[in-house]
Design a protein around this motif. Structure first.
Motif, PDB file in Angstrom:
ATOM      1  N   UNK A  33      68.135  23.576   6.918  1.00  0.00           N
ATOM      2  CA  UNK A  33      68.581  24.874   7.419  1.00  0.00           C
ATOM      3  C   UNK A  33      69.812  25.402   6.685  1.00  0.00           C
ATOM      4  N   UNK A  34      70.635  24.530   6.136  1.00  0.00           N
ATOM      5  CA  UNK A  34      71.864  24.965   5.461  1.00  0.00           C
ATOM      6  C   UNK A  34      71.653  25.299   3.984  1.00  0.00           C
ATOM      7  N   UNK A  35      70.454  25.160   3.475  1.00  0.00           N
ATOM      8  CA  UNK A  35      70.207  25.477   2.059  1.00  0.00           C
ATOM      9  C   UNK A  35      70.524  26.950   1.812  1.00  0.00           C
ATOM     10  N   UNK A  36      71.082  27.265   0.655  1.00  0.00           N
ATOM     11  CA  UNK A  36      71.598  28.615   0.424  1.00  0.00           C
ATOM     12  C   UNK A  36      70.586  29.691   0.018  1.00  0.00           C
ATOM     13  N   UNK A  37      69.428  29.356  -0.504  1.00  0.00           N
ATOM     14  CA  UNK A  37      68.558  30.373  -1.106  1.00  0.00           C
ATOM     15  C   UNK A  37      67.787  31.226  -0.105  1.00  0.00           C
ATOM     16  N   UNK A  38      67.710  30.802   1.141  1.00  0.00           N
ATOM     17  CA  UNK A  38      66.971  31.550   2.153  1.00  0.00           C
ATOM     18  C   UNK A  38      67.877  31.724   3.369  1.00  0.00           C
ATOM     19  N   UNK A  39      68.052  32.951   3.840  1.00  0.00           N
ATOM     20  CA  UNK A  39      68.922  33.156   5.000  1.00  0.00           C
ATOM     21  C   UNK A  39      68.433  32.366   6.220  1.00  0.00           C
ATOM     22  N   UNK A  40      69.376  31.944   7.049  1.00  0.00           N
ATOM     23  CA  UNK A  40      69.065  31.135   8.229  1.00  0.00           C
ATOM     24  C   UNK A  40      68.051  31.828   9.130  1.00  0.00           C
ATOM     25  N   UNK A  41      68.186  33.119   9.330  1.00  0.00           N
ATOM     26  CA  UNK A  41      67.241  33.837  10.206  1.00  0.00           C
ATOM     27  C   UNK A  41      65.821  33.750   9.650  1.00  0.00           C
TER      28      UNK A  41
ATOM     29  N   UNK B 110      64.661  31.278   7.779  1.00  0.00           N
ATOM     30  CA  UNK B 110      64.218  29.896   7.999  1.00  0.00           C
ATOM     31  C   UNK B 110      63.689  29.739   9.421  1.00  0.00           C
ATOM     32  N   UNK B 111      64.360  30.398  10.364  1.00  0.00           N
ATOM     33  CA  UNK B 111      63.886  30.337  11.746  1.00  0.00           C
ATOM     34  C   UNK B 111      62.557  31.057  11.912  1.00  0.00           C
ATOM     35  N   UNK B 112      62.356  32.177  11.231  1.00  0.00           N
ATOM     36  CA  UNK B 112      61.048  32.841  11.285  1.00  0.00           C
ATOM     37  C   UNK B 112      59.949  31.895  10.800  1.00  0.00           C
ATOM     38  N   UNK B 113      60.214  31.218   9.688  1.00  0.00           N
ATOM     39  CA  UNK B 113      59.225  30.284   9.147  1.00  0.00           C
ATOM     40  C   UNK B 113      58.972  29.131  10.111  1.00  0.00           C
ATOM     41  N   UNK B 114      60.027  28.619  10.707  1.00  0.00           N
ATOM     42  CA  UNK B 114      59.887  27.490  11.638  1.00  0.00           C
ATOM     43  C   UNK B 114      59.111  27.905  12.877  1.00  0.00           C
ATOM     44  N   UNK B 115      59.447  29.057  13.441  1.00  0.00           N
ATOM     45  CA  UNK B 115      58.743  29.547  14.625  1.00  0.00           C
ATOM     46  C   UNK B 115      57.270  29.778  14.302  1.00  0.00           C
ATOM     47  N   UNK B 116      56.988  30.337  13.140  1.00  0.00           N
ATOM     48  CA  UNK B 116      55.598  30.557  12.731  1.00  0.00           C
ATOM     49  C   UNK B 116      54.849  29.231  12.622  1.00  0.00           C
ATOM     50  N   UNK B 117      55.444  28.261  11.956  1.00  0.00           N
ATOM     51  CA  UNK B 117      54.770  26.966  11.768  1.00  0.00           C
ATOM     52  C   UNK B 117      54.534  26.269  13.094  1.00  0.00           C
ATOM     53  N   UNK B 118      55.536  26.235  13.951  1.00  0.00           N
ATOM     54  CA  UNK B 118      55.379  25.567  15.249  1.00  0.00           C
ATOM     55  C   UNK B 118      54.328  26.267  16.103  1.00  0.00           C
ATOM     56  N   UNK B 119      54.276  27.593  16.019  1.00  0.00           N
ATOM     57  CA  UNK B 119      53.251  28.337  16.753  1.00  0.00           C
ATOM     58  C   UNK B 119      51.860  27.970  16.244  1.00  0.00           C
ATOM     59  N   UNK B 120      51.678  27.994  14.935  1.00  0.00           N
ATOM     60  CA  UNK B 120      50.364  27.710  14.353  1.00  0.00           C
ATOM     61  C   UNK B 120      49.913  26.281  14.641  1.00  0.00           C
ATOM     62  N   UNK B 121      50.865  25.364  14.772  1.00  0.00           N
ATOM     63  CA  UNK B 121      50.504  23.974  15.079  1.00  0.00           C
ATOM     64  C   UNK B 121      49.962  23.822  16.495  1.00  0.00           C
TER      65      UNK B 121
ATOM     66  N   UNK C 100      60.432  26.198  21.681  1.00  0.00           N
ATOM     67  CA  UNK C 100      61.438  26.831  22.535  1.00  0.00           C
ATOM     68  C   UNK C 100      62.844  26.637  21.970  1.00  0.00           C
ATOM     69  N   UNK C 101      63.144  25.445  21.497  1.00  0.00           N
ATOM     70  CA  UNK C 101      64.459  25.185  20.900  1.00  0.00           C
ATOM     71  C   UNK C 101      64.676  26.089  19.690  1.00  0.00           C
ATOM     72  N   UNK C 102      63.651  26.245  18.879  1.00  0.00           N
ATOM     73  CA  UNK C 102      63.788  27.047  17.663  1.00  0.00           C
ATOM     74  C   UNK C 102      63.771  28.544  17.944  1.00  0.00           C
ATOM     75  N   UNK C 103      63.122  28.982  18.992  1.00  0.00           N
ATOM     76  CA  UNK C 103      63.210  30.391  19.396  1.00  0.00           C
ATOM     77  C   UNK C 103      64.645  30.687  19.827  1.00  0.00           C
ATOM     78  N   UNK C 104      65.231  29.803  20.621  1.00  0.00           N
ATOM     79  CA  UNK C 104      66.625  29.995  21.045  1.00  0.00           C
ATOM     80  C   UNK C 104      67.553  29.989  19.830  1.00  0.00           C
ATOM     81  N   UNK C 105      67.324  29.072  18.905  1.00  0.00           N
ATOM     82  CA  UNK C 105      68.124  29.034  17.685  1.00  0.00           C
ATOM     83  C   UNK C 105      67.942  30.288  16.856  1.00  0.00           C
ATOM     84  N   UNK C 106      66.707  30.784  16.790  1.00  0.00           N
ATOM     85  CA  UNK C 106      66.432  31.999  16.042  1.00  0.00           C
ATOM     86  C   UNK C 106      67.175  33.205  16.604  1.00  0.00           C
TER      87      UNK C 106
END
Length: 130
Positions: free
Chosen positions: A48-56, A58-69, A78-84
């Motif tokens: 999440x702290x990598x510089x090339x992609x904004x944190x928000x 990264x959260x979109x990608x994470x929420x998408x992946x967790x949803x598709x799974x 739920x944790x990642x939606x709150x973080x997003x």
């Protein structure tokens, strides 16, 4: 002095999910010593702290992946939606990325994701109203 990835991860995880490392350690530490610190170091300090992609984003990608799974990822979703939300995503952006996953994870996965999002939104709204 340069911070370690663990220190970076602790700072970021505490700002987005306060108490997460302690909760993981309390739940799993007796079985997997160091697991909580490993999650903080790897997920937050090295990903999440990598510089090339904004944190928000990264959260979109994470929420998408967790949803598709699918529904088995509901607690993490739920944790990642709150973080997003804390990373600057709007409720509508989160809903849209979840709905987009109906194409890839199916309608049940997307509907389950939307239900998880509604729960988080209601919890966040109640917390800000109190």
């Amino acid at each position: 002095m340069t911070k370690t990835t663990t220190e970076i991860g602790k700072d970021l995880s505490e700002s987005l999910n306060p108490g997460m490392e302690d909760a993981l350690d309390a739940r799993y530490g007796h079985l997997l010593p160091g697991m909580a610190e490993g999650v903080v170091d790897f997920a937050y300090g090295r990903q999440y702290a990598r510089p090339a992609l904004p944190l928000r984003d990264r959260y979109l990608a994470t929420i998408a992946a967790l949803t598709a799974l699918g529904g088995q990822t509901r607690p993490q979703l739920k944790v990642n939606i709150a973080g997003g939300l804390k990373a600057g995503l709007s409720q509508k952006e989160i809903a849209e990325v979840i709905w987009q996953m109906s194409l890839y994870g199916g309608f049940p996965a997307a509907i389950n994701g939307l239900n998880a999002a509604l729960e988080v939104f209601e919890e966040e709204d109640a917390a800000t109203s109190a």
